[in-house]
Design a protein around this motif. Structure first.
Motif, short mmCIF file in Angstrom:
data_model
loop_
_atom_site.label_atom_id
_atom_site.label_comp_id
_atom_site.label_asym_id
_atom_site.label_seq_id
_atom_site.Cartn_x
_atom_site.Cartn_y
_atom_site.Cartn_z
N TYR A 159 0.85 -1.20 0.00
CA TYR A 159 0.00 0.00 0.00
C TYR A 159 0.88 1.24 0.00
O TYR A 159 1.71 1.43 0.89
CB TYR A 159 -0.92 0.00 1.22
CG TYR A 159 -2.04 0.99 1.13
CD1 TYR A 159 -3.19 0.70 0.39
CD2 TYR A 159 -1.97 2.22 1.77
CE1 TYR A 159 -4.23 1.61 0.30
CE2 TYR A 159 -3.00 3.14 1.67
CZ TYR A 159 -4.13 2.83 0.94
OH TYR A 159 -5.17 3.74 0.86
N LYS A 160 0.65 2.14 -1.00
CA LYS A 160 1.54 3.29 -1.17
C LYS A 160 0.80 4.63 -1.24
O LYS A 160 1.40 5.64 -1.58
CB LYS A 160 2.36 3.12 -2.46
CG LYS A 160 3.37 1.98 -2.42
CD LYS A 160 4.27 2.02 -3.64
CE LYS A 160 5.42 1.05 -3.51
NZ LYS A 160 6.41 1.21 -4.62
N LYS A 161 -0.46 4.65 -0.89
CA LYS A 161 -1.27 5.86 -1.05
C LYS A 161 -1.17 6.77 0.17
O LYS A 161 -1.27 6.31 1.31
CB LYS A 161 -2.72 5.49 -1.31
CG LYS A 161 -2.94 4.72 -2.59
CD LYS A 161 -4.40 4.33 -2.76
CE LYS A 161 -4.61 3.49 -4.01
NZ LYS A 161 -6.02 3.05 -4.15
N PHE A 162 -1.00 8.06 -0.08
CA PHE A 162 -1.01 9.06 0.98
C PHE A 162 -2.42 9.61 1.15
O PHE A 162 -3.13 9.85 0.17
CB PHE A 162 -0.06 10.22 0.64
CG PHE A 162 1.39 9.89 0.80
CD1 PHE A 162 2.07 10.25 1.96
CD2 PHE A 162 2.09 9.22 -0.20
CE1 PHE A 162 3.41 9.96 2.12
CE2 PHE A 162 3.43 8.93 -0.05
CZ PHE A 162 4.09 9.30 1.11
N HIS A 163 -2.80 9.86 2.42
CA HIS A 163 -4.11 10.44 2.71
C HIS A 163 -4.01 11.67 3.61
O HIS A 163 -5.04 12.26 3.95
CB HIS A 163 -5.01 9.39 3.36
CG HIS A 163 -5.30 8.22 2.48
ND1 HIS A 163 -6.37 8.18 1.61
CD2 HIS A 163 -4.64 7.04 2.30
CE1 HIS A 163 -6.37 7.04 0.95
NE2 HIS A 163 -5.34 6.32 1.36
N HIS A 164 -2.80 12.01 4.01
CA HIS A 164 -2.60 13.12 4.95
C HIS A 164 -1.14 13.52 4.85
O HIS A 164 -0.29 12.72 4.42
CB HIS A 164 -2.93 12.64 6.38
CG HIS A 164 -3.07 13.72 7.40
ND1 HIS A 164 -1.98 14.26 8.06
CD2 HIS A 164 -4.17 14.35 7.92
CE1 HIS A 164 -2.40 15.16 8.92
NE2 HIS A 164 -3.71 15.25 8.85
N LYS A 165 -0.81 14.74 5.25
CA LYS A 165 0.59 15.16 5.19
C LYS A 165 1.46 14.33 6.13
O LYS A 165 2.67 14.20 5.93
CB LYS A 165 0.73 16.64 5.51
CG LYS A 165 0.46 17.04 6.95
CD LYS A 165 0.77 18.52 7.17
CE LYS A 165 0.62 18.91 8.63
NZ LYS A 165 0.99 20.32 8.87
N HIS A 166 0.86 13.77 7.18
CA HIS A 166 1.56 12.83 8.05
C HIS A 166 1.23 11.42 7.57
O HIS A 166 0.10 10.95 7.69
CB HIS A 166 1.15 13.03 9.51
CG HIS A 166 1.59 14.34 10.08
ND1 HIS A 166 2.90 14.60 10.43
CD2 HIS A 166 0.90 15.48 10.33
CE1 HIS A 166 3.00 15.84 10.88
NE2 HIS A 166 1.81 16.39 10.84
N ALA A 167 2.23 10.76 7.02
CA ALA A 167 2.02 9.53 6.25
C ALA A 167 1.40 8.40 7.05
O ALA A 167 0.67 7.57 6.49
CB ALA A 167 3.35 9.08 5.66
N HIS A 168 1.66 8.34 8.34
CA HIS A 168 1.21 7.19 9.13
C HIS A 168 -0.30 6.99 9.09
O HIS A 168 -0.79 5.88 9.25
CB HIS A 168 1.65 7.34 10.59
CG HIS A 168 3.12 7.33 10.78
ND1 HIS A 168 3.88 8.47 10.67
CD2 HIS A 168 3.99 6.33 11.06
CE1 HIS A 168 5.15 8.18 10.88
NE2 HIS A 168 5.25 6.89 11.11
#
Length: 230
Positions: free
Chosen positions: A37-46
């Motif tokens: 899984y490589k998708k970002f959903h927020h500026k904080h990656a976690h």
């Protein structure tokens, strides 16, 4: 598509070759699909962990691992070692690291409480707190829990940056949500071993340099030192 999957969060290609090879070997051995899984959903990656369920919702059972883990050789089929009606986790084991307890468990608790508002008491939260680098779960049973986490993401604004750094709030919120469900099951440290004091299935915090051979040597030395210090 197989019935089971191993899902790993790999943002910015953080996963080492040693780790990825161990994941692929495990999946090949037991006919398990590998999801990277490589998708970002927020500026904080976690916080992308909240959305992993979207990629694996159709599987009968999923093991999630952080990218800095290694599955050792000769492990059994780990899917069969876990409860399929519970959210399987490994209880945090850092009692001698007061700063870590404060940073990752104690400080973010009140923020998780405000955001998720399930009235989970601190005592229950603290007693059951787990490391969020490993889960084993049936997606259909826990979809609503992940949706709850996804739905509050837009409330995690810049004012929470201190808690968002290095996954502090992410780990706290995952704990808060799933402990509140009453469906977690603490399993053996062999599934998420970062003390290197036993022969385990999965080792955590391996970085870029630890291979399976180096882990075995390191683990053997630590166990010998521990034995001699008794």
């Amino acid at each position: 598509m197989n019935k089971y999957a191993l899902c790993v969060l790999n943002l910015n290609d953080f996963m080492s070759e040693n780790s990825k090879n161990s994941f692929l070997e495990f999946c090949s051995k037991f006919a398990i699909d590998f999801i990277e899984y490589k998708k970002f959903h927020h500026k904080h990656a976690h916080y992308s962990k909240f959305f992993l369920i979207n990629e694996c919702k159709d599987y009968d059972f999923v093991i999630y691992l952080d990218a800095d883990m290694i599955i050792m050789d000769d492990v059994p089929n780990l899917i069969n070692q876990l409860s399929h009606d519970r959210f399987n986790v490994v209880k945090e084991n850092c009692k001698n690291l007061d700063w870590l307890i404060k940073t990752y468990k104690d400080e973010p608790y009140h923020v998780s409480n405000d955001l998720l508002n399930s009235k989970l008491t601190y005592d229950v939260y603290s007693e059951n707190f787990f490391n969020s680098g490993f889960w084993g779960f049936k997606p259909s049973l826990f979809m609503n829990n992940f949706i709850n986490l996804q739905n509050v993401l837009n409330r995690i604004t810049d004012k929470y940056d201190y808690y968002s750094e290095r996954g502090k709030l992410e780990q706290s919120m995952i704990n808060y949500e799933f402990i509140s469900s009453g469906k977690i099951k603490h399993v053996s440290y062999k599934f998420n071993d970062y003390n290197y004091l036993q022969d385990s299935y999965i080792y955590h915090f391996t970085g870029d340099f630890l291979s399976k051979d180096k882990i075995n040597n390191f683990s053997n030395k630590k166990r010998e030192i521990s034995r001699l210090s008794l």
